[in-house]
Design an enzyme around this catalytic site. Structure first.
Site, PDB file in Angstrom:
ATOM      1  N   HIS A   1       0.835  -1.206   0.000  1.00 19.95           N
ATOM      2  CA  HIS A   1       0.000   0.000   0.000  1.00 19.95           C
ATOM      3  C   HIS A   1       0.869   1.255   0.000  1.00 19.95           C
ATOM      4  O   HIS A   1       0.700   2.139  -0.856  1.00 19.95           O
ATOM      5  CB  HIS A   1      -0.903  -0.015   1.236  1.00 19.95           C
ATOM      6  CG  HIS A   1      -1.701   1.228   1.447  1.00 19.95           C
ATOM      7  ND1 HIS A   1      -3.061   1.280   1.274  1.00 19.95           N
ATOM      8  CD2 HIS A   1      -1.335   2.484   1.832  1.00 19.95           C
ATOM      9  CE1 HIS A   1      -3.490   2.510   1.527  1.00 19.95           C
ATOM     10  NE2 HIS A   1      -2.461   3.261   1.878  1.00 19.95           N
ATOM     11  N   GLU A   2       1.779   1.338   0.959  1.00 19.65           N
ATOM     12  CA  GLU A   2       2.628   2.528   1.022  1.00 19.65           C
ATOM     13  C   GLU A   2       3.535   2.630  -0.204  1.00 19.65           C
ATOM     14  O   GLU A   2       3.818   3.733  -0.684  1.00 19.65           O
ATOM     15  CB  GLU A   2       3.466   2.517   2.305  1.00 19.65           C
ATOM     16  CG  GLU A   2       2.654   2.542   3.593  1.00 19.65           C
ATOM     17  CD  GLU A   2       1.682   3.714   3.675  1.00 19.65           C
ATOM     18  OE1 GLU A   2       1.941   4.758   3.044  1.00 19.65           O
ATOM     19  OE2 GLU A   2       0.665   3.583   4.379  1.00 19.65           O
TER      20      GLU A   2
ATOM     21  N   HIS B   1       1.916   4.533  -2.900  1.00 24.64           N
ATOM     22  CA  HIS B   1       2.096   5.989  -2.831  1.00 24.64           C
ATOM     23  C   HIS B   1       3.413   6.397  -3.492  1.00 24.64           C
ATOM     24  O   HIS B   1       3.482   7.393  -4.221  1.00 24.64           O
ATOM     25  CB  HIS B   1       2.101   6.449  -1.373  1.00 24.64           C
ATOM     26  CG  HIS B   1       0.762   6.496  -0.716  1.00 24.64           C
ATOM     27  ND1 HIS B   1      -0.281   7.258  -1.204  1.00 24.64           N
ATOM     28  CD2 HIS B   1       0.287   5.889   0.405  1.00 24.64           C
ATOM     29  CE1 HIS B   1      -1.337   7.108  -0.403  1.00 24.64           C
ATOM     30  NE2 HIS B   1      -1.010   6.287   0.569  1.00 24.64           N
TER      31      HIS B   1
ATOM     32  N   HIS C   1       3.119   6.282  -7.162  1.00 29.92           N
ATOM     33  CA  HIS C   1       2.358   7.442  -7.634  1.00 29.92           C
ATOM     34  C   HIS C   1       3.306   8.624  -7.853  1.00 29.92           C
ATOM     35  O   HIS C   1       3.262   9.299  -8.889  1.00 29.92           O
ATOM     36  CB  HIS C   1       1.283   7.786  -6.607  1.00 29.92           C
ATOM     37  CG  HIS C   1       0.180   8.646  -7.122  1.00 29.92           C
ATOM     38  ND1 HIS C   1      -0.953   8.921  -6.385  1.00 29.92           N
ATOM     39  CD2 HIS C   1       0.009   9.306  -8.297  1.00 29.92           C
ATOM     40  CE1 HIS C   1      -1.751   9.706  -7.081  1.00 29.92           C
ATOM     41  NE2 HIS C   1      -1.190   9.956  -8.242  1.00 29.92           N
TER      42      HIS C   1
END
Length: 722
Positions: free
Chosen positions: A513-514, A517, A520
């Protein structure tokens, strides 16, 4: 030049039913970029920073943060001087006698405050990842000063009128769609933050903002202090039931604190495994109470009065700015747009989740032979999982060694987005702690340098709890392209003596999940840095969707191998995990959603509550919170809400993002290849790279061909879809 815009935060004006916005990232011609940048530089004063930590970042990889030179005192000096340099730059923009243009106003606005931005990038990391007393002291001192500096910029009537003139006349000025979006968002951001108030209103808003900044700092430091605690377990019977890896981590935590035996540190990464596996019910209750009562012990670290002050100030600010409550003000720049829209989605999921909890509790009570208390839930859920699905967490954990999980994440990035991660030799670039690993990121296809990825995996005294991503330097091209410096931060217990560090499946998903980021940020292709950030209820979408790849077969076969046998996870075990995928979703959903509902309830009150504990109890009762579960984040320790405005009236955003996340994963699965290269390419180009250069709802439609379908989310959680 490193770009960081100090005032205008990322976000977007969009709703799921919003209209499309033409244009895309990179649509501004190169000649126009050069002309605008030259015009901006011509009006900004030539200044030479004196402070060491205001200087341009030098060294390899287009310049890296000088962590080896950072001290609290140097940062304080740099921040104070940086504010003065920034003030001079914004005054030059505001007082420019030439008519406002995109170059001399909006581009100059982007350039202003770069030295301060560099210092603040360093400061944010040192306060979050190191958090020692000297950094906390500087934070308390400079937080209100920074707020006052931001107020000066927002409240400068001349500056606002120049920005407004450019935005109001965008078509006549011949701006591209991307330039028009930047101008209009800048104007609207100034208005939302009080630029249109009269002198008395600005003075009052300035007072409120300064008081809030002080309260945010106080709240965060109190919670960190309460997390710097542990439960000492002197006898081995107290850790009965824990896997060997968790026992070793608890023993290491005890030795680090000069204790005999074992210590359960008061952070989620230590507490949750103990609550899940430890057989000693009395100790589970002790550990649970210490964890859920952070900030709520009636001592010097109690946060209840601080929260009451924050919500009071927020309500005053909302009224001053013309809004009924804080939630309405905060949600102007989100996809949901209104509290009602967010509540509609939350309640659609809340009702079946509560019903599922009743089923889960019934199953657990049958095994336990007694009522289920909150410190029992995870423990007996594992017993039920074993009975129903023949699935034991101890059977899964040996496949998830931390370094292997990271390599699996890198593989995912390569397959989907053409990224390659290569370790940077230790010592070749500075880091803020010896534990930090650094990786160079390149494109696999042509070897193009993209940036650096910093990985800080282990807990330490002073470090904030949880897991998060940070970008030290974001991509932009408006005044020369710069690479990306991104990081992930976790809180695992460090293994000793070279032993493998095993993490849970939940931890592996959090790591992915992190890392989403970070991907992204690394994928960004925006022209202007103020368009890099996305709305609060969109920003979690690109991170959440990456969790799904943890159990994809190629990653399991290559990386998730048993720590002792070296064999990849067998499909039979994967099948059991997937069969149990919706197991305990009542607990997971209610734990999260209760926090989101109380957040929205708190920030839509006509009269702000003064007794925060009472409000929390009464709010949960109104929603019918099951007594066997506690909020994932109780108000006294809810950092998302009370260390800044960022997630306030916005914790619902994880669920809003999950609608798009679940729908996107269904898209990959329906294609027959979860690494479908064409879908991956389009996801990178449309969802990740564009930042906020276009309307994000319209972008999702371009990617998926339609709006996201909430049915996919309900299916993922195993809830009825009708």
């Amino acid at each position: 030049m490193q770009r960081r815009h100090f005032l205008i935060a990322g976000g977007s004006l969009f709703a799921l039913a919003g209209c499309a916005t033409a244009g895309a990232s990179g649509s501004v011609p190169a000649a126009a970029l050069e002309a605008d940048a030259a015009e901006a530089r011509a009006i900004l004063p030539v200044q030479t920073p004196r402070a060491e930590l205001l200087q341009e970042w030098t060294g390899p990889y287009e310049g890296v943060p000088p962590w080896d030179k950072v001290t609290a005192e140097k940062l304080k000096t740099a921040i104070l001087e940086g504010i003065e340099l920034q003030r001079a730059e914004y005054l030059a923009i505001a007082n420019n006698p030439a008519p406002p243009t995109f170059g001399n106003t909006l581009v100059a606005n982007q350039m202003a405050g770069e030295p301060l931005g560099r210092a603040l990038a360093l400061f944010g990391v040192m306060t979050s990842n190191i958090g020692s007393a000297d950094y906390q002291a500087v934070q308390r001192e400079v937080a209100p000063i920074l707020t006052q500096a931001s107020n000066e910029i927002t409240f400068d009537e001349k500056l606002f009128q120049r920005i407004k003139t450019v935005a109001d006349n965008a078509d006549a000025l011949g701006l591209t769609a991307e330039q028009k979006r930047l101008a209009e968002r800048s104007r609207d951001g100034f208005v939302r933050n009080g630029a249109a108030l009269d002198a008395a209103g600005k003075a009052e808003l300035g007072r409120i903002n300064t008081a809030l900044s002080q309260a945010f700092t106080s709240f965060g430091q109190k919670v960190v202090a309460d997390e710097n605690a542990w439960t000492h377990i002197p006898n081995e019977s107290g850790v009965a039931g824990l896997p060997a890896s968790d026992k070793a981590g608890a023993a290491a935590a005890a030795r680090a604190r000069n204790l005999e035996g074992w210590a359960i540190v008061n952070t989620r990464s230590s507490v949750d495994p103990f609550l899940t596996m430890a057989d000693d019910r009395a100790l589970r209750e002790q550990v649970w109470r210490k964890f859920v009562n952070r900030g709520d012990n009636g001592d010097a670290n109690d946060t209840n009065a601080t929260i009451a002050e924050i919500v009071r100030l927020r309500a005053q600010r909302a009224k001053l700015l013309g809004y009924a409550n804080h939630a309405e003000w905060r949600m102007q720049d989100t996809m949901a747009k209104t509290p009602a829209a967010a509540m509609d989605l939350m309640m659609r999921v809340w009702r079946p989740a509560v019903a599922r909890v009743a089923e889960e509790v019934s199953d657990m009570r049958a095994i336990a032979g007694h009522d289920i208390e909150p410190w029992d839930y995870l423990y007996y859920a594992e017993k039920v999982r074993k009975a129903k699905y023949d699935l034991d967490q101890n059977e899964i954990k040996p496949y998830f060694e931390l370094n292997a999980v990271k390599q699996g994440a890198f593989y995912m990035a390569g397959r989907l987005y053409d990224f390659e991660f290569t370790p940077v030799p230790a010592g070749s670039v500075p880091t803020f702690h010896p534990d930090v690993e650094v990786f160079e990121v390149k494109t696999k296809s042509d070897g193009r340098h993209v940036g650096l990825f910093y990985s800080d995996d282990f807990n330490r005294t002073g470090k904030r709890s949880g897991a998060w991503a940070t970008t030290y330097r974001s991509y932009s091209t408006y005044d020369g392209a710069r690479n990306v410096l991104s990081s992930n931060n976790n809180n695992f217990n460090k293994a000793e003596g070279g032993a493998p560090l095993l993490i849970s499946l939940d931890d592996a998903e959090t790591l992915f999940h992190e890392f989403g980021h970070a991907l992204h940020s690394l994928s960004s292709k925006v022209t202007y840095p103020a368009l890099a950030g996305t709305p609060r209820d969109y920003v979690e979408y690109p991170s959440q969707v990456h969790e799904h790849w943890v159990l994809s077969r190629p990653i399991l076969d290559a990386y998730m191998k048993h720590v002792e046998t070296g064999q990849p996870m067998p499909q039979s075990l994967v099948d059991k995990i997937e069969a149990a995928a919706t197991f305990n979703q009542g607990y997971a959903t209610v734990s999260y959603l209760s926090s989101a509902l109380v957040d929205m309830d708190l920030h839509t009150q006509a009269v702000p509550p003064t007794d925060i504990d009472a409000f929390e109890r009464e709010s949960l009762a109104r929603y019918g919170m099951p007594k066997e579960i506690v909020m994932r984040h109780r108000l006294p320790q809810f950092n998302h809400l009370f260390t800044s405005d960022a997630y306030s009236a916005g914790y619902y955003s994880y669920l809003w993002s999950e609608v798009m996340d679940a729908d996107t994963w269904a898209y990959f699965e329906e294609s027959g290849d979860v690494f479908n290269p064409e879908i991956g390419r389009r996801y990178k180009e449309i969802i990740l790279a564009e930042g906020n250069t276009t309307d994000r709802a319209e972008a999702y439609r371009r990617f998926r061909g339609r709006d996201p379908d909430v049915t996919a989310l309900l299916k993922v959680r195993g809830f009825p879809t009708s």
